[in-house]
Design a protein around this motif. Sequence first.
Motif, short mmCIF file in Angstrom:
data_model
loop_
_atom_site.label_atom_id
_atom_site.label_comp_id
_atom_site.label_asym_id
_atom_site.label_seq_id
_atom_site.Cartn_x
_atom_site.Cartn_y
_atom_site.Cartn_z
N UNK A 21 -100.57 -4.44 -39.51
CA UNK A 21 -101.13 -5.40 -40.47
C UNK A 21 -100.78 -6.80 -39.99
N UNK A 22 -101.44 -7.79 -40.55
CA UNK A 22 -101.20 -9.18 -40.15
C UNK A 22 -100.21 -9.83 -41.10
N UNK A 23 -99.24 -10.53 -40.52
CA UNK A 23 -98.30 -11.34 -41.28
C UNK A 23 -98.25 -12.73 -40.66
N UNK A 24 -97.49 -13.63 -41.26
CA UNK A 24 -97.35 -14.99 -40.74
C UNK A 24 -95.87 -15.35 -40.71
N UNK A 25 -95.40 -15.79 -39.55
CA UNK A 25 -94.00 -16.19 -39.41
C UNK A 25 -93.73 -17.42 -40.26
N UNK A 26 -92.60 -17.39 -40.96
CA UNK A 26 -92.16 -18.53 -41.76
C UNK A 26 -91.29 -19.45 -40.91
N UNK A 56 -91.31 -15.04 -28.31
CA UNK A 56 -90.86 -15.75 -29.50
C UNK A 56 -92.11 -16.17 -30.25
N UNK A 57 -91.97 -16.27 -31.56
CA UNK A 57 -93.07 -16.78 -32.39
C UNK A 57 -92.51 -17.89 -33.26
N UNK A 58 -93.30 -18.92 -33.42
CA UNK A 58 -92.87 -20.06 -34.21
C UNK A 58 -93.42 -20.00 -35.62
N UNK A 59 -93.03 -20.96 -36.45
CA UNK A 59 -93.52 -21.01 -37.82
C UNK A 59 -95.04 -21.08 -37.87
N UNK A 60 -95.62 -20.44 -38.88
CA UNK A 60 -97.07 -20.41 -39.12
C UNK A 60 -97.86 -19.69 -38.04
N UNK A 61 -97.19 -18.88 -37.23
CA UNK A 61 -97.84 -18.09 -36.19
C UNK A 61 -98.11 -16.68 -36.74
N UNK A 62 -99.29 -16.14 -36.44
CA UNK A 62 -99.60 -14.79 -36.88
C UNK A 62 -98.77 -13.78 -36.09
#
Length: 93
Positions: A21-26, A56-62
């Motif tokens: 499923x899709x989420x978004x990094x805070x 790594x994933x940053x804020x607001x990244x899917x």
Amino acid sequence: MFEESFDLFAPLPIELFEQAEIGKAVNLITAERPGRVEFAYTRWRARFYYPNTQSMVGPNTLVSVVGRQGNTLLVLPFLKNHLSTDLQTQSAC
């Protein structure tokens, strides 16, 4: 007392979802630093499914939410093909 023995320090089992499923990094998520994601209208603690990843994933990244361990979501950097991949097959490789 307790009828069954319970190891308080044993790792919780990993539950993989049938479909990502899709989420978004805070905030920033790295292999060394778990973070938080927005998923299903709630903020959850999250870590990478593959602990040795160099991603790594940053804020607001899917992100692709592929499972959970206890109340921590297991995520991967978002790729469209994660949504249609059978994760049970992927984890067997």
